[in-house]
Structure formats: C-alpha cells, structure tokens
Design a protein around this motif. Structure first.
Motif, mmCIF file in Angstrom:
data_model
loop_
_atom_site.group_PDB
_atom_site.id
_atom_site.type_symbol
_atom_site.label_atom_id
_atom_site.label_comp_id
_atom_site.label_asym_id
_atom_site.label_seq_id
_atom_site.Cartn_x
_atom_site.Cartn_y
_atom_site.Cartn_z
ATOM 1 N N GLU A 181 34.942 -10.115 49.827
ATOM 2 C CA GLU A 181 35.621 -8.971 50.163
ATOM 3 C C GLU A 181 35.282 -7.878 49.429
ATOM 4 O O GLU A 181 35.054 -6.672 50.170
ATOM 5 C CB GLU A 181 37.120 -9.256 49.892
ATOM 6 N N ARG A 182 34.774 -7.949 48.297
ATOM 7 C CA ARG A 182 34.114 -6.817 47.440
ATOM 8 C C ARG A 182 32.654 -6.567 47.981
ATOM 9 O O ARG A 182 32.193 -5.409 48.197
ATOM 10 C CB ARG A 182 33.888 -7.158 46.085
ATOM 11 N N MET A 183 31.958 -7.474 48.531
ATOM 12 C CA MET A 183 30.595 -7.193 49.130
ATOM 13 C C MET A 183 30.764 -6.561 50.335
ATOM 14 O O MET A 183 30.166 -5.406 50.429
ATOM 15 C CB MET A 183 30.093 -8.444 49.602
ATOM 16 N N ILE A 184 31.746 -6.833 51.194
ATOM 17 C CA ILE A 184 32.161 -5.902 52.499
ATOM 18 C C ILE A 184 32.716 -4.497 51.929
ATOM 19 O O ILE A 184 32.312 -3.745 52.876
ATOM 20 C CB ILE A 184 33.234 -6.890 53.335
ATOM 21 N N LYS A 185 33.396 -4.598 51.064
ATOM 22 C CA LYS A 185 33.886 -3.246 50.614
ATOM 23 C C LYS A 185 32.703 -2.204 50.323
ATOM 24 O O LYS A 185 32.739 -1.084 50.619
ATOM 25 C CB LYS A 185 34.784 -3.289 49.658
#
Length: 534
Positions: free
Chosen positions: A494-498
């Motif tokens: 989720e942090r990568m996507i953000k």
C-alpha cells in the motif's frame, strides 16, 4: 546552464555560467530534483537515445505517408454497424472470455519495435548534440527531453506533456538544468529552445509507441538490483490499484450462453478517423478507452477506471514492477501468477531467492497456490477472509459466548482467547485466556469464574474441534503468531502504491487507452528508481 557531461569528441566549453539560484538548489535538501538532473549520467541512456532518433525518423516518414494518403477512400464493401461493433468489442474483452481461454493474457503487453536497423550511431549523440539528418529542422535533444519528464515526476507532477511544458515555461532553473534555453535568447530557430507542447506530446508518443519507456524502466530496476541498492529478499508482495479513467462508459445489453439478457459497462465505441460520416465510412470501430472498466471495491463501491498490478519487496518497500491490466474489470486473483512470472522473466536474478508471495484475500484459491507451488516452487500467503461465514454460537465450551469467523473465541466477559497451538492427533485448536496489565490471567478477577473455570489457576484453557471451524486450514491457521508476523508485511504494498500513485503523479488520468496508462506507470517507476539511486 551548459551541461557538464559532454562527449569527449566535442569542444569543451570555454565559459561556464554559474547562476545564483542553481548554486542554492544544489545545496538545499528540498530540491532533490535539481541535484538528480544536475548530476544526470547521460551515458546510461545513449542506447535509448539512438532508438529514439530512429523512431523519430520513422515517425516523420509515417506522418508524411499519411498526409499523402489522406483523402484516399478505403474499401467500402465491408462495413460494420455501431451496434455490431459494440457487441464484437464486448465479447473480445478478457472478462467476457471463458476461463480456460483467458490463459495468462490478462496483463497489457507493450509493443516493442525493432529499431536496430538505423543510421544513428551512439557516438553521434550527447547532451546538446543531435544526429545529422538531411532536410528538416534540427530535432530537440533526447537527453534534455528525457530529463524534463523525469524531473517533473520527481517533483511530484504527473509525467504528462502539459505539466512538463508548464514547468519548463515557468521555472527557469528547471529548464536550464534539463538543457533548454528561453526562446528570447536567440531569434532564429534553435534546437535548444524550450520545446512547444506539440513537441513534448510527440516525444511522449514516440517513446510510448516504440516501447522505450518500458525498456528504460526495466534497465533502471536492473541497475539498482545489480549495484546492490535493492537488496534481494525472500518475499514478494503484490496488490492491485485503480486510477480514475479519463472517459465515460455506456451500458451494453447482451445475451449470455443460456440466451438470458445481461448488462455490462463498457467504454464508448468510436472511430479514430477524421471522416464526417463515421456511420458510413469504411474505417473500423474501436473503444474510446480500451482497458477501462468498472472496478468493484469492498462495501459495494464501484469506480470507472484503469487497474494496475504492483509487485515489490515488502521489507524495503520498493516496487519492482507496475503493470496495466488489459480489462480493469478482471478479478484481482487472476493477475497475480502471470505478473510474478513476468517479473521473474524480466529479472531472473531475483527468482532463486524468492520463497513466498504475499497477497490479499483475492489470491485465496487452492488453484492459484497449487500453480505457484508446482510451476515456480514458492508458496502464497494471503490475508485471511472468512467471507460469508457467521459467528458460531452453538456447541461451545462452558463460559464461551461465541467464536468469530476469524477463529477467535470470546468468553462471556468479553475477552478474546489467545491461540496457543493445536493437538493435531486429536484435531483440536488450543486457546488460553489473556493476561492483564499485571501479567496475571484475567480469569482471577472475573465475575464469571464460578460458572466458567472455578478450579483453573493459570487461566482458562479450551479446546476447539477442527470440525467447528471447517473454513480454517489446520496446517496454516491464521490465528498463529507466525502467520500474523508474515502478513504484517503485506501492507507494505500500500505504501508502494501511494508513492507511485500520489507522490510521483496523480490518480486521475488525462489520457485514454492501456498503452498510455502503461507508459504513465513506466514513467513513475523510472522516476522512483532514479531517485532511489541518487
């Protein structure tokens, strides 16, 4: 500002102008974009520059041929009505094909043109130096154009020509460090002038259609893996995300295999020709935004957009690839295996170290796990989702009020019992009462103790039969501490996507089609790994 990195065959600059704002930007922590572009190693991209100039030449030749052929009428004997085209395009979508026919073709494939047969040599290009062509104006510098797109993305703007053009026109330091000069410096045409919006759009189109954006992305990731900037891990983590489409949709009515009428949302049907009578011309119909679809999220929320699959290393939080999905309405679980397989093909050096893939509940399928185990030799761990399972309130041990769908017993005092292990030969799960802040069992001061566990000195211990929780795999129970520790790393995606979606761009697209969407993902990945290396 004259670029410092030049080809050795070029005349060294006699004068080097230092601007005060450039000196300030080089020594401030808030201007990473300037430092990256100032120390840009153009040697890494010489091969891509050769391919770009070859593709530019082919693009110009193609445009000339199309201008000559414009107005020539095509064949008029094979025409398709708009409704026929709508049905044809609907049944050609991945989500409308039988499961056995889909195969692994759910991911968008970038077309890569063969640009090796050319007259441009690597020695003929460098920052500020472009290959010589007979006829026509001198082209813009590939390295300056590339830096402008990478720099805009690092600054947090979408890597689209409109945004890049605004930055070049409004930020003199940005234009200088990319290698451009203002138009008023010289009256006549100069290839170093800030390019027009049309030239930036042309550059982006050529890079997309020739597959150069995708190739640069792969090389950036490979370089970071080879140099050790990205450390190999034994796990991969993946998930999908959606971007809002720059298009509308229409509802198409069709008949399924049983003859029953069904409805499905689809991008509008149009023709890309310039004919006035689109209904009667011989050009073929197509989707105005191929790849866009209705994306259903939890809670019944639906979005019209494009979907991307993201894979990366969870401990470092580094994305290795972001891939557009052919049809955004595709079920998430179908994208995991083909994406992991393609990542291994792109970066074969990471495959031997990977033992596990983390995913959400969409990958909770025996078929998917078996495919990973047999074909790739790795296991799949997914977030546990009991789906429609209800709380268990009957045939429970004394003093237990219910068992949640996640396999957690709750006593009458409201305490959740802690999982301790299992007696596999007796097919029993073992739970024990939790402890309070003083490290004492909560049962000692509980007012239900007399009815629940009057003789227990170390807290209540209960056994739950496997049969009472048939949806939980005893070989890998989600209540176990090891399972929870492993799955605690899954939110890293989720942090990568953000970072890709928000820090290096925008979640609202400004172009249509899967090819444009994939190029957008590639540009954000390039900026991420360039910044990671610097």
């Amino acid at each position: 500002m004259i670029p410092l990195l030049r080809n050795t065959s070029q005349q060294k600059p006699l004068f080097h102008i230092i601007h005060e704002d450039d000196r300030y930007l080089l020594n401030t922590d808030d201007a990473e974009w300037f430092q990256v572009l100032y120390h840009f190693r153009y040697e890494r991209y010489v091969g891509f520059g050769v391919d770009y100039y070859n593709a530019l030449h082919e693009f110009n030749q193609k445009q000339a041929r199309e201008r000559e052929e414009r107005g020539v009428e095509g064949e008029k004997d094979a025409r398709e009505t708009k409704e026929e085209a709508r049905q044809r395009l609907l049944f050609s979508r991945v989500t409308m094909q039988a499961e056995g026919e889909r195969g692994e073709g759910v991911l968008f494939e970038v077309k890569r043109e063969d640009l090796s047969l050319s007259g441009v040599s690597p020695e003929s290009i460098a920052p500020g130096k472009v290959p010589f062509r007979f006829g026509g104006k001198k082209p813009k510098c590939f390295f300056a154009l590339l830096k402008s797109f990478i720099g805009a993305t690092i600054m947090g703007f979408p890597a689209e020509p409109e945004k890049v053009y605004r930055l070049l026109k409004s930020n003199p330091s940005f234009a200088r460090v990319c290698g451009f000069i203002p138009r008023h410096v010289r009256d006549e045409y100069c290839s170093e002038h800030i390019p027009s919006l049309r030239k930036l759009e042309q550059f982006d189109q050529i890079m997309k259609e020739s597959g150069i954006w995708a190739r640069i992305k792969v090389e950036e990731v490979k370089a970071n893996i080879t140099s050790g900037i990205i450390r190999k891990e034994n796990e991969l983590v993946g998930d999908t995300t959606h971007y809002y489409a720059y298009s509308g949709f229409e509802t198409v009515v069709y008949k399924d295999a049983s003859g029953k009428e069904q409805k499905k949302s689809q991008s509008k049907v149009t023709k890309r020709c310039g004919c006035e009578d689109k209904q009667g011309c011989s050009h073929s119909w197509g989707l105005s935004d191929d790849g866009a679809g209705t994306i259903v999220k939890s809670g019944g929320k639906m979005y019209w957009g494009h979907k991307a699959s993201v894979l990366g290393y969870p401990r470092q939080g580094i994305p290795l690839d972001a891939r557009a999905i052919k049809d955004a309405a595709t079920f998430d679980g179908m994208t995991l295996y083909p994406h992991v397989k393609e990542v291994f093909e792109m970066y074969p050096e990471i495959q031997p170290s990977v033992e596990r893939v983390l995913y959400d509940s969409a990958g909770d399928s025996d078929e998917i796990k078996k495919k990973f185990r047999e074909d790739l030799g790795i296991e799949v761990k997914v977030s546990f989702n009991p789906r429609r399972k209800k709380e268990i309130t009957e045939d429970l041990p004394r003093g237990i009020d219910k068992i949640t769908p996640y396999g957690i017993p709750v006593c009458k005092a409201g305490y959740e019992m802690e999982y301790q292990g299992m007696r596999y030969e007796h097919e029993k799960f073992i739970y024990q009462a939790p402890k309070d802040s003083d490290n004492a069992p909560v049962c000692r001061a509980c007012y239900h103790r007399e009815d629940c566990c009057p003789n227990a000195t170390g807290g209540r211990i209960i056994n739950i039969s496997f049969d009472l929780l048939p949806h939980i795999d005893p070989k890998d129970p989600p209540m176990a501490k090891r399972y929870k520790a492993i799955m605690s790393r899954r939110p890293a995606v989720e942090r990568m996507i953000k970072r890709l979606k928000c820090d290096f761009g925008d979640d609202r697209l400004t172009k249509r089609g899967n090819d444009s969407f994939q190029a957008y993902l590639d540009k954000t990945m390039i900026a991420f790994h360039v910044l990671l290396r610097n």
